[in-house]
Design a protein around this motif. Structure first.
Motif, PDB file in Angstrom:
ATOM      1  N   LYS A 156      42.718  14.539  45.165  1.00  0.00           N
ATOM      2  CA  LYS A 156      42.156  15.279  43.925  1.00  0.00           C
ATOM      3  C   LYS A 156      42.244  16.870  44.081  1.00  0.00           C
ATOM      4  CE  LYS A 156      38.873  13.571  41.743  1.00  0.00           C
ATOM      5  NZ  LYS A 156      37.326  13.332  41.102  1.00  0.00           N
TER       6      LYS A 156
ATOM      7  N   LEU B 152      44.359  20.560  42.364  1.00  0.00           N
ATOM      8  CA  LEU B 152      43.909  21.761  41.660  1.00  0.00           C
ATOM      9  C   LEU B 152      44.655  22.863  41.710  1.00  0.00           C
ATOM     10  CD1 LEU B 152      39.933  21.367  43.071  1.00  0.00           C
ATOM     11  CD2 LEU B 152      41.096  20.614  41.000  1.00  0.00           C
TER      12      LEU B 152
ATOM     13  N   GLU C  58      33.905  19.529  41.875  1.00  0.00           N
ATOM     14  CA  GLU C  58      33.303  19.069  40.616  1.00  0.00           C
ATOM     15  C   GLU C  58      31.884  19.192  40.713  1.00  0.00           C
ATOM     16  OE1 GLU C  58      35.402  15.193  40.902  1.00  0.00           O
ATOM     17  OE2 GLU C  58      36.777  15.691  39.502  1.00  0.00           O
TER      18      GLU C  58
ATOM     19  N   ALA D 128      42.140  25.583  38.868  1.00  0.00           N
ATOM     20  CA  ALA D 128      41.421  24.880  39.459  1.00  0.00           C
ATOM     21  C   ALA D 128      40.430  24.199  38.447  1.00  0.00           C
ATOM     22  CB  ALA D 128      40.891  25.073  40.665  1.00  0.00           C
TER      23      ALA D 128
ATOM     24  N   HIS E  28      41.607  21.875  35.880  1.00  0.00           N
ATOM     25  CA  HIS E  28      41.842  20.275  36.321  1.00  0.00           C
ATOM     26  C   HIS E  28      40.493  19.962  36.429  1.00  0.00           C
ATOM     27  CE1 HIS E  28      45.740  19.968  37.821  1.00  0.00           C
ATOM     28  NE2 HIS E  28      46.056  21.190  37.854  1.00  0.00           N
ATOM     29  N   ILE E  29      39.415  20.476  37.016  1.00  0.00           N
ATOM     30  CA  ILE E  29      37.990  19.966  37.193  1.00  0.00           C
ATOM     31  C   ILE E  29      37.380  19.633  35.645  1.00  0.00           C
ATOM     32  CG2 ILE E  29      35.848  20.499  37.833  1.00  0.00           C
ATOM     33  CD1 ILE E  29      37.037  22.335  40.055  1.00  0.00           C
TER      34      ILE E  29
END
Lengths: 113, 158
Positions: free
Chosen positions: A93, A97, B9, B36, B39-40
């Motif tokens: 994960k 990013l 996250e 980033a 995506h989060i």
């Protein structure tokens, strides 16, 4: 073609990029015509999958990640496996990013700076 | 469903827990870069942990117990803790970073003194308030310890 079949054929080609169909047949003891068919979309049998896997495994050295992972799977306690699994998922994960993505408008309120 | 919440996250969730924010405010608060953050947010929205409303992101406060349990899952918490500790280890030589580990013998009296100091530390930390909304400026502190033998035993037998 199933995802698993795709995956093992891709792996085989990665480790043996120059193998001809005859080479594959010789290494796996799968009939040449069957090799042609399964590498061209026919459904693979479980025994054929296992034969390809054995050939790939032999190619991979004992220190290779996949070998160690298989050994972990058969040797470690469930608690350790759960932790390894969770850590690997986290690394995956986090590594995603950095990849640019395109989100639809609904996901990007307040986009303008 | 296992959320496998990452440190990043969780930071975004903590930021939104204070108040709903737009992208610019989130970047400012967390100092995460925009890619980033995209995506989060995508991940958190797909898990229904974050909602969008009036051009802002906000925490979904109507989470059922099963989802709350997943967010507090012990294995995941352990992985998050390890990642924080590993990051502290990697940055230990940088200015402003600190990470120390020692193995020591303590007499009973010394152990009492040590425990009293820990209580003082905890009281001090608990007394600190989050005056700022800039999460990126928060300090992560962790402390603890245990008997060397028990810890080693646990690494082998868990």
């Amino acid at each position: 073609m199933s995802t698993l079949q795709n995956s093992i054929i891709k792996n085989y080609k990665t480790y043996f990029p120059n193998d001809t169909l005859k080479d594959i047949s010789n290494k796996t003891n799968i009939q040449l015509t069957r090799v042609f068919r399964i590498f061209n979309g026919s459904e693979m049998k479980l025994c054929e999958y296992e034969k390809l896997e054995i050939v790939i495994d032999r190619k991979i050295s004992a220190n290779d990640f996949c070998s160690v992972a298989r050994e972990c799977f058969s040797s470690l306690s469930q608690g350790k496996l759960d932790q390894l699994y969770a850590e690997m998922k986290q690394f995956l994960k986090l590594s995603e990013l950095c990849t640019p993505i395109t989100l639809s408008e609904e996901f990007l309120p307040g986009r303008a700076l | 469903m296992n959320f496998n919440i990452t440190v990043a996250e969780r930071m975004v969730l903590e930021s939104l827990a204070k108040k709903s924010k737009n992208t610019f405010e989130l970047v400012n608060c967390t100092s995460l870069d925009r890619i980033a953050l995209q995506h989060i947010l995508s991940s958190l929205i797909s898990k229904n942990l974050v909602l969008t409303l009036d051009s802002k992101y906000k925490i979904n406060k109507k989470l059922n117990q099963a989802i709350l349990d997943e967010l507090h899952d012990e294995v995941n918490a352990q992985v998050e803790f390890k990642e924080i500790a590993a990051a502290c280890f990697r940055t230990r030589l940088e200015e402003g970073s600190l990470l120390k580990l020692k193995k020591v013998f303590m007499t009973k009296e010394e152990e009492r003194i040590f425990n009293a100091l820990l209580i003082n530390l905890e009281l001090f930390i608990d007394g600190l308030t989050s005056k700022q909304d800039h999460l990126t400026k928060q300090q992560i502190v962790f402390w603890g310890g245990g008997k060397y033998g028990e810890i080693t035993h646990n690494t082998i037998n868990f």
